[in-house]
Write a protein that holds these residues in place. Structure first.
Motif, PDB file in Angstrom:
ATOM      1  N   GLY A  34       0.849  -1.186   0.000  1.00 20.25           N
ATOM      2  CA  GLY A  34       0.000   0.000   0.000  1.00 20.25           C
ATOM      3  C   GLY A  34       0.883   1.234   0.000  1.00 20.25           C
ATOM      4  N   LEU A  35       0.939   1.927  -1.132  1.00 19.95           N
ATOM      5  CA  LEU A  35       1.790   3.112  -1.259  1.00 19.95           C
ATOM      6  C   LEU A  35       0.991   4.372  -0.966  1.00 19.95           C
ATOM      7  CD1 LEU A  35       3.745   2.220  -4.534  1.00 19.95           C
ATOM      8  CD2 LEU A  35       4.420   1.830  -2.157  1.00 19.95           C
ATOM      9  N   TYR A  36       1.564   5.260  -0.150  1.00 22.99           N
ATOM     10  CA  TYR A  36       0.899   6.516   0.202  1.00 22.99           C
ATOM     11  C   TYR A  36       1.119   7.536  -0.919  1.00 22.99           C
ATOM     12  CZ  TYR A  36       0.746   4.816   5.063  1.00 22.99           C
ATOM     13  OH  TYR A  36       0.525   4.084   6.202  1.00 22.99           O
ATOM     14  N   LEU A  37       0.041   7.929  -1.549  1.00 21.57           N
ATOM     15  CA  LEU A  37       0.061   9.033  -2.502  1.00 21.57           C
ATOM     16  C   LEU A  37      -0.542  10.234  -1.797  1.00 21.57           C
ATOM     17  CD1 LEU A  37       1.156   8.634  -5.422  1.00 21.57           C
ATOM     18  CD2 LEU A  37       0.403   6.516  -4.351  1.00 21.57           C
ATOM     19  N   GLY A  81       6.568  11.770 -13.409  1.00 21.35           N
ATOM     20  CA  GLY A  81       6.437  13.186 -13.070  1.00 21.35           C
ATOM     21  C   GLY A  81       5.709  13.958 -14.146  1.00 21.35           C
ATOM     22  N   ARG A  82       6.053  13.670 -15.404  1.00 19.62           N
ATOM     23  CA  ARG A  82       5.360  14.347 -16.518  1.00 19.62           C
ATOM     24  C   ARG A  82       3.869  14.035 -16.492  1.00 19.62           C
ATOM     25  NH1 ARG A  82      10.097  12.790 -20.208  1.00 19.62           N
ATOM     26  NH2 ARG A  82      11.143  14.764 -20.685  1.00 19.62           N
ATOM     27  N   GLY A  83       3.538  12.767 -16.260  1.00 22.92           N
ATOM     28  CA  GLY A  83       2.129  12.371 -16.250  1.00 22.92           C
ATOM     29  C   GLY A  83       1.342  13.043 -15.150  1.00 22.92           C
ATOM     30  N   VAL A  84       1.948  13.190 -13.975  1.00 17.20           N
ATOM     31  CA  VAL A  84       1.261  13.849 -12.861  1.00 17.20           C
ATOM     32  C   VAL A  84       1.068  15.329 -13.158  1.00 17.20           C
ATOM     33  CG1 VAL A  84       1.451  14.501 -10.427  1.00 17.20           C
ATOM     34  CG2 VAL A  84       2.056  12.176 -11.147  1.00 17.20           C
ATOM     35  N   LYS A  85       2.100  15.976 -13.688  1.00 19.99           N
ATOM     36  CA  LYS A  85       1.986  17.411 -14.001  1.00 19.99           C
ATOM     37  C   LYS A  85       0.939  17.658 -15.080  1.00 19.99           C
ATOM     38  CE  LYS A  85       6.579  18.135 -14.425  1.00 19.99           C
ATOM     39  NZ  LYS A  85       7.868  18.871 -14.598  1.00 19.99           N
ATOM     40  N   GLU A  86       0.926  16.805 -16.094  1.00 22.36           N
ATOM     41  CA  GLU A  86      -0.019  16.999 -17.199  1.00 22.36           C
ATOM     42  C   GLU A  86      -1.450  16.687 -16.788  1.00 22.36           C
ATOM     43  OE1 GLU A  86       1.549  14.488 -20.220  1.00 22.36           O
ATOM     44  OE2 GLU A  86       3.313  15.754 -20.595  1.00 22.36           O
ATOM     45  N   GLY A  87      -1.643  15.725 -15.880  1.00 20.64           N
ATOM     46  CA  GLY A  87      -2.994  15.320 -15.514  1.00 20.64           C
ATOM     47  C   GLY A  87      -3.628  16.136 -14.413  1.00 20.64           C
ATOM     48  N   SER A  88      -2.825  16.827 -13.625  1.00 19.39           N
ATOM     49  CA  SER A  88      -3.348  17.604 -12.501  1.00 19.39           C
ATOM     50  C   SER A  88      -4.122  18.822 -12.992  1.00 19.39           C
ATOM     51  CB  SER A  88      -2.195  18.065 -11.611  1.00 19.39           C
ATOM     52  OG  SER A  88      -2.636  19.045 -10.676  1.00 19.39           O
ATOM     53  N   SER A 118      10.777  -3.058  -6.051  1.00 22.28           N
ATOM     54  CA  SER A 118       9.944  -3.920  -5.204  1.00 22.28           C
ATOM     55  C   SER A 118       8.599  -4.240  -5.839  1.00 22.28           C
ATOM     56  CB  SER A 118       9.704  -3.237  -3.856  1.00 22.28           C
ATOM     57  OG  SER A 118      10.909  -3.119  -3.127  1.00 22.28           O
ATOM     58  N   PHE A 119       8.353  -3.691  -7.033  1.00 20.17           N
ATOM     59  CA  PHE A 119       6.999  -3.749  -7.582  1.00 20.17           C
ATOM     60  C   PHE A 119       6.943  -4.405  -8.951  1.00 20.17           C
ATOM     61  CE2 PHE A 119       7.905   0.093  -5.162  1.00 20.17           C
ATOM     62  CZ  PHE A 119       7.150  -0.177  -4.038  1.00 20.17           C
ATOM     63  N   LYS A 120       5.793  -4.988  -9.231  1.00 20.04           N
ATOM     64  CA  LYS A 120       5.540  -5.588 -10.533  1.00 20.04           C
ATOM     65  C   LYS A 120       5.310  -4.496 -11.579  1.00 20.04           C
ATOM     66  CE  LYS A 120       5.271 -10.094  -9.511  1.00 20.04           C
ATOM     67  NZ  LYS A 120       6.197 -11.094 -10.098  1.00 20.04           N
ATOM     68  N   PRO A 121       5.419  -4.836 -12.875  1.00 18.00           N
ATOM     69  CA  PRO A 121       5.095  -3.863 -13.920  1.00 18.00           C
ATOM     70  C   PRO A 121       3.679  -3.313 -13.746  1.00 18.00           C
ATOM     71  CG  PRO A 121       6.164  -5.780 -14.874  1.00 18.00           C
ATOM     72  CD  PRO A 121       5.899  -6.118 -13.427  1.00 18.00           C
ATOM     73  N   GLY A 122       3.516  -2.037 -14.064  1.00 16.14           N
ATOM     74  CA  GLY A 122       2.222  -1.362 -13.896  1.00 16.14           C
ATOM     75  C   GLY A 122       2.227  -0.354 -12.771  1.00 16.14           C
ATOM     76  N   VAL A 123       3.292  -0.351 -11.941  1.00 16.04           N
ATOM     77  CA  VAL A 123       3.331   0.570 -10.813  1.00 16.04           C
ATOM     78  C   VAL A 123       3.278   2.023 -11.277  1.00 16.04           C
ATOM     79  CG1 VAL A 123       5.873   0.519 -10.726  1.00 16.04           C
ATOM     80  CG2 VAL A 123       4.586   1.206  -8.706  1.00 16.04           C
ATOM     81  N   ALA A 124       3.944   2.358 -12.384  1.00 18.79           N
ATOM     82  CA  ALA A 124       3.968   3.742 -12.860  1.00 18.79           C
ATOM     83  C   ALA A 124       2.564   4.231 -13.186  1.00 18.79           C
ATOM     84  CB  ALA A 124       4.872   3.866 -14.091  1.00 18.79           C
ATOM     85  N   ILE A 169       0.479   7.297 -11.368  1.00 15.00           N
ATOM     86  CA  ILE A 169      -0.018   8.471 -12.096  1.00 15.00           C
ATOM     87  C   ILE A 169      -1.524   8.610 -11.905  1.00 15.00           C
ATOM     88  CG2 ILE A 169      -0.379   9.481 -14.383  1.00 15.00           C
ATOM     89  CD1 ILE A 169       2.289   8.172 -15.228  1.00 15.00           C
ATOM     90  N   ASP A 170      -2.249   7.525 -12.119  1.00 13.30           N
ATOM     91  CA  ASP A 170      -3.710   7.575 -12.007  1.00 13.30           C
ATOM     92  C   ASP A 170      -4.147   7.993 -10.605  1.00 13.30           C
ATOM     93  OD1 ASP A 170      -3.893   6.771 -14.623  1.00 13.30           O
ATOM     94  OD2 ASP A 170      -4.440   4.695 -14.175  1.00 13.30           O
TER      95      ASP A 170
END
Length: 633
Positions: A350-353, A375-382, A417-423, A427-428
């Motif tokens: 459980g990652l804290y966002l 980082g780009r995805g977060v900036k563009e989506g916010s 520590s994480f499987k593919p899909g973490v990024a 972002i979501d």
């Protein structure tokens, strides 16, 4: 909105273990002090939050929970309002237990108290603030460190290997600046860039280039605000796949290169510092979401092999380095440690966002080392005009590679520590959190069908026995308010002159203004609305926030303990809408500079014909007065 600043020294004593490499390093000198840099924010609703930048490599969620709860308790703010991000310097002390080397419990206790104290001092320093932003560019100091090789493989930091084809991706060279312009105090400059702070090395304690960003800018801006200067805080962004090494060139390392990088980033800030753009927004808010991400667990065979590899490293480092030269050593060792750490689970993390918003900007916390494109995805989506992604924020859970990086390989993906899909999950979740906070602080825009500004109707008589020369301009706030409500709620025209005639006919125009207790039921019946009255502000707010209808408020004006915001004497206004404790008001006396007078300034935000304010402002204006509610069945 208000903001405050504090900086405290957090440099550990000599003998502290330095975090960042796979070999033990013991601190034996101080190149530059390590600091905790805190910025506090508060708004008129009473919301207070703090963001802290630490010269530490990273602190796991378990220890961060202790830090945040301690700071929240001592400073009487919510846990979610405490936002602590590490710069990721590789020349600071080990803080988290369970990493490669032991931490120092005594130092940790000292550090945790210092963070809490810095937040408290920043809150004590709160001053009225306007927010301004700008963006610059810092070139040729951040480089993607993952390279495609001629055989199709991927290497991290391949050095002078002639088989290099090229980097996988492009760095984000954007420098973000938030300038907090404060009344009667030094301004605060918050700077955000993204690159690994691992330029110093050795056994000296040093904040790396983030420290030189701060010191360079503070020296350059020391004459600002008549000598008050500027406080500078640096937040590192999505830097998991970048560093300072330009492949094919001589590797530059040491304090001098850290200073060079700090100066380049500072130069980008100075190039835009004089021409910042004001940002609308006055609210402070915060939130946290937990993103569940599958863990990268090894098979029994992989775990057994990992233990043998770690044993080889620990017992014969010289030969280990020959077998696994360069970055191959950290790559295989990082993967081995991940498999061992997860031998008995968990199956997911459980990652804290986290997010703190202040005056139209957002800080988005990512609890580890995100790749540049996160980082780009977060900036563009916010939805915020400027969003500052912060690595190693409120937790340090390792690397967050993009989906493609797992198939490509390399140190970051193999040690994650994480499987593919973490990024994509990060972002979501981060974008979703910023949108939720934005929505709950955004009042639905509402404008009148026709705005009746009473000063425009001096030609329409509105006389009474006590006002023989009365007209709409000097006595007509009540009928202007009624006309605006009627036209908005019914969609039918109800000109102010017709409204004034109706008020006189029913006997509501006998005194100085309009007697709304007489006129409200008559007016409501005429236009097909329902009405009721109350003296309870809580009832009014609940009614407005339900979206059911509108209200006419009767302000009291100036009192001994209160400066009237919407009038200095008795005056009717329309409460057209309310969301999250913010009310939208149509004031018939609206005019330029009306809300800039002493006692009013900073309490109202004007958008078109609608004045937005905290509901407590209008409630204080109308203390003990009758409110008239109108709605359509």
């Amino acid at each position: 909105m208000k903001s405050g600043f504090a900086r405290l020294d957090i440099t550990p004593p000599f003998g502290a273990r330095i975090s960042g490499y796979f070999e033990e390093r013991i601190a034996d000198n101080i190149i530059a002090p390590l600091t905790a840099n805190a910025v506090a924010f508060s708004d008129r609703r009473g919301n207070t939050a703090a963001v802290v930048s630490l010269d530490i490599i990273g602190i796991r969620q378990e220890e961060m929970d202790v830090i945040r709860r301690l700071a929240a308790e001592k400073n009487k703010i919510p846990y979610e309002a405490v936002f602590v991000a590490c710069t990721h310097t590789h020349t600071g002390p080990e803080v988290s237990a369970g990493r490669l080397f032991k931490n120092d419990p005594a130092y940790n206790e000292y550090l945790f108290e210092r963070i809490s104290a810095a937040i408290g001092l920043a809150i004590a320093d709160l001053k009225e603030t306007k927010v301004e932003i700008a963006r610059g560019k810092a070139e040729d100091i951040a480089f993607i460190r993952r390279y495609r090789m001629k055989d199709g493989s991927v290497k991290t930091n391949p050095g002078t290997d002639p088989n290099v084809v090229g980097p996988i991706g492009t760095p984000d060279e954007t420098v973000q600046l938030v300038k907090l312009v404060r009344e009667g105090a030094a301004d605060i400059a918050i700077v955000n860039f993204q690159v690994h702070p691992d330029t110093v090395g050795g056994t000296g304690l040093c904040p790396d280039y983030p420290g030189y960003v701060r010191s360079t800018l503070e020296a350059a801006l020391q004459e600002e605000k008549d000598g008050l200067g500027v406080h500078v805080v640096y937040f590192n962004g999505a830097q998991g796949d970048t560093n300072h090494v330009k492949i094919g060139f001589t590797k530059k390392k040491g304090p001098a290169h850290a200073q060079h990088m700090g100066r380049v980033i500072a130069g980008a800030v100075l190039s835009v510092y004089s021409y910042t753009t004001p940002v609308e927004g006055e609210w402070v808010d915060y939130g946290q979401k937990v993103a569940e991400v599958p863990s990268n667990r090894g098979t029994a065979e992989q775990v057994a092999a990992a233990k043998e590899l770690v044993k080889f490293h620990d017992e014969d480092y010289e030969n280990f380095s020959k077998v696994y030269p360069g970055m191959m050593g950290p790559t295989v060792l990082g993967e081995a440690n991940t498999f061992i750490r997860h031998e008995n689970g968990p199956d997911s993390f459980g990652l804290y966002l986290t997010c703190v918003t202040a005056g139209g900007i957002a800080f988005a916390g990512l609890p580890g080392e995100p790749f540049t494109d996160i980082g780009r995805g977060v900036k563009e989506g916010s939805p915020y005009v400027m969003t500052i992604p912060c690595c190693c924020a409120n937790g340090y859970q390792g690397y967050f590679p993009t989906h493609d990086a797992y198939a490509e390989g390399g140190y970051e993906a193999r040690s994650s520590s994480f499987k593919p899909g973490v990024a994509e999950i990060l972002i979501d979740t981060a974008v979703s959190l910023t949108k939720e906070i934005s929505e709950r602080n955004t009042v639905k825009d509402i404008q009148p069908v026709r705005f009746y500004r009473q000063l425009d109707y001096a030609h329409i008589p509105y006389v009474s026995p006590s006002s023989p020369h009365g007209n709409i301009a000097n006595n007509g706030c009540g009928v202007c308010s009624a006309s605006m409500i009627a036209e908005y709620l019914t969609g039918k025209s109800f000109p102010v002159e017709d409204c004034a005639k109706a008020a006189k006919v029913c006997g509501a125009r006998e005194g100085f203004g309009t007697d709304m207790c007489i006129f409200a039921p008559v007016f409501a019946h005429m236009v097909g609305l329902q009405t009721s009255s109350t003296t309870d502000p809580d009832e009014v707010l609940a009614f407005l926030e339900s979206g059911k209808g509108m209200a006419i408020a009767n302000t009291l004006g100036d009192r001994e303990d209160w400066t009237g915001v919407f009038s200095d004497e008795r005056h009717y206004v329309v409460c057209a809408t309310a969301e999250n404790g913010v009310v939208g008001i149509w004031d018939p006396m609206l005019s330029p500079g009306r809300y800039e007078k002493p006692g009013r300034k900073g309490k109202v935000r004007l958008d078109g014909y609608t004045a937005y304010a905290d509901f407590s402002v209008i409630a204080n204006d109308c203390k003990g007065r009758i409110w008239h509610l109108f709605w359509k069945d």
